[in-house]
Design an enzyme around this catalytic site. Structure first.
Site, PDB file in Angstrom:
ATOM      1  CE  LYS A  35      -0.283  -0.347   5.019  1.00 28.71           C
ATOM      2  NZ  LYS A  35      -1.031  -0.946   6.132  1.00 28.71           N
ATOM      3  CE1 TYR A 256      13.411  31.217   5.822  1.00 30.67           C
ATOM      4  CE2 TYR A 256      13.685  28.869   5.468  1.00 30.67           C
ATOM      5  CZ  TYR A 256      13.406  30.136   4.982  1.00 30.67           C
ATOM      6  OH  TYR A 256      13.130  30.312   3.655  1.00 30.67           O
TER       7      TYR A 256
HETATM    8  C1  LIG Z   1      -0.204  -1.977   6.759  1.00 35.98           C
HETATM    9  C2  LIG Z   1      -0.750  -3.271   7.186  1.00 35.98           C
HETATM   10  C3  LIG Z   1       0.090  -4.375   7.394  1.00 35.98           C
HETATM   11  C4  LIG Z   1       1.600  -4.288   7.364  1.00 35.98           C
HETATM   12  O1  LIG Z   1       2.064  -3.720   8.563  1.00 35.98           O
HETATM   13  P1  LIG Z   1       3.644  -3.561   8.841  1.00 35.98           P
HETATM   14  O2  LIG Z   1       3.706  -3.051  10.229  1.00 35.98           O
HETATM   15  O3  LIG Z   1       4.128  -2.548   7.851  1.00 35.98           O
HETATM   16  O4  LIG Z   1       4.247  -4.885   8.632  1.00 35.98           O
HETATM   17  C5  LIG Z   1      -0.513  -5.598   7.667  1.00 35.98           C
HETATM   18  N1  LIG Z   1      -1.855  -5.719   7.747  1.00 35.98           N
HETATM   19  C6  LIG Z   1      -2.688  -4.659   7.583  1.00 35.98           C
HETATM   20  C7  LIG Z   1      -4.164  -4.858   7.711  1.00 35.98           C
HETATM   21  C8  LIG Z   1      -2.176  -3.409   7.316  1.00 35.98           C
HETATM   22  O5  LIG Z   1      -2.994  -2.362   7.171  1.00 35.98           O
END
Ligand SMILES: *Cc1c(COP(=O)(O)O)cnc(C)c1O
Length: 369
Positions: A35, A256
């Site tokens: 994702k 800054y």
């Molecule tokens: C993002 C996500 C993962 C992966 O999590 P990590 O901590 O990056 O390994 C697994 N399951 C779901 C439902 C997620 O949303």
């Protein structure tokens, strides 16, 4: 290398990390989480490099899944947020995307729609995360509704998500696991619970499918953790160049708001990278960068396009020298701590003006893509 910042993506490291998942969870299939543009590494680049070495891919949103199909990716793809309406469900079915079902409305949609191409469904159970998922007391009814629904392909699968798996000392993960087991052990279904933290820290939760995200990218999921301790290799290195070296007097204020004052006459370097590239604005004075492989502190505020460095320990520094903001010898975990955030956010925040370059660390070759 031109002077613009670049993110070097090491695809050999990516495949190594996947192999670590396989070694740690030898009896589970791998649902690789890609994702958010593969945690900022580039969705197609990562999916192509993983190839058929994964069993399935997980994206958050329908659009991400559809774009993978349009790019010709044939691997099973799970949409973690599922569908919100009939149109989305039709699109999902047309693209053979698997759906997470986390509420009763989504079950109704499936029952009303009578899909010509039924979809694989994953019933999400809320065991304590309290974000998405059905409460424990409605799981059996929901499972039966899906199992008898003509729009659902095969038996529904069961999943849950851990809220505290980034903390090895927290008993909540074990409790969530026990609740999940209690309800799912009576059902004949494939199951999935483990994110990266649980893959590394709670082997009993590996179940039929593990869901690694951050560890695939070579990052420790644990608070205060480091990838090296788990033999994970960071996939992204964020790099730029020293673009100026200036000499200031004791008492001169840098950048800054003049928040950093030179304690003596000294050289200050300027690097072409800033929050406009995704380097965190909250990285405090003292945060390390690597200049030609040597750790030195940044000083003053991070600006949109530039940061300043204390060059007192680097008299040999020259304009054009390589600066690494995070990567193999400077864990992004450390930079996240210095900026009061988590590595996930830093990886996802590298902006489009940064050039992405692919590298295969076994032969050290890089190519721009
Ligand atoms: C993002 C996500 C993962 C992966 O999590 P990590 O901590 O990056 O390994 C697994 N399951 C779901 C439902 C997620 O949303």
């Amino acid at each position: 290398m031109d002077s613009a910042p670049r993110a070097v993506i090491d695809l050999t490291a990516l495949r190594h990390n996947l192999q670590r998942v396989r070694t740690l969870a030898p009896n589970s299939r791998v649902l690789a989480v890609v994702k958010a543009n593969a945690y900022g590494h580039g969705l197609f680049r990562v999916v192509t490099a993983l190839g058929d070495a994964v069993d399935a891919l997980a994206v958050a949103r329908l659009g991400e899944g559809v774009s993978l199909r349009r790019a010709g990716i044939a691997c099973p793809i799970v949409v973690l947020e599922g569908c919100a309406n009939q149109q989305e469900l039709n699109l999902a079915a047309a693209n053979q995307l698997e759906m997470v079902v986390h509420n009763l409305e989504q079950i109704k949609l499936l029952q009303q729609q009578k899909l010509r191409n039924p979809v694989v469904c994953w019933l999400k159970i809320d065991t304590g995360m309290h974000r998405l998922g059905l409460p424990l007391n409605s799981v059996l009814t929901a499972y039966q509704a899906l199992a008898s629904c003509g729009s659902v392909l095969g038996k529904p699968r069961l999943m849950t998500h851990f809220a505290n798996a980034d903390d090895l000392a927290d008993p909540a993960t074990k409790k969530q696991w026990q609740l999940f087991q209690g309800i799912t052990s009576v059902l004949d279904a494939e199951t999935s619970c483990a994110n990266s933290g649980a893959i590394l820290g709670w082997p009993e939760t590996h179940a039929d499918w593990v869901r690694p995200g951050i560890m695939l990218y070579g990052i420790s999921p644990f608070m205060g953790g480091r990838a090296e301790a788990y033999d994970l290799h960071p996939v992204m290195s964020l790099q730029s160049q020293l673009m100026a070296i200036n000499h200031y007097k004791k008492g001169d204020a840098i950048g800054y708001s003049g928040s950093w004052i030179c304690p003596e006459n000294m050289a200050v370097g300027v690097v072409s990278i800033g929050y406009g590239d995704g380097y965190p604005r909250h990285a405090a004075s003292g945060t390390s960068v690597l200049l030609n492989g040597q750790r030195i502190p940044l000083v003053g505020r991070v600006s949109m396009d530039m940061i300043s460095l204390d060059l007192r320990t680097c008299p040999e520094a020259r304009v054009g020298d390589l600066v690494t903001l995070w990567g193999a010898d400077l864990p992004v975990e450390e930079i996240a701590e210095a900026a009061n955030t988590i590595p996930y956010q830093l990886l996802c925040s590298v902006t489009a003006r940064v050039d992405f370059v692919e590298e295969h660390s076994e032969n050290g070759q890089t190519e721009s893509r």
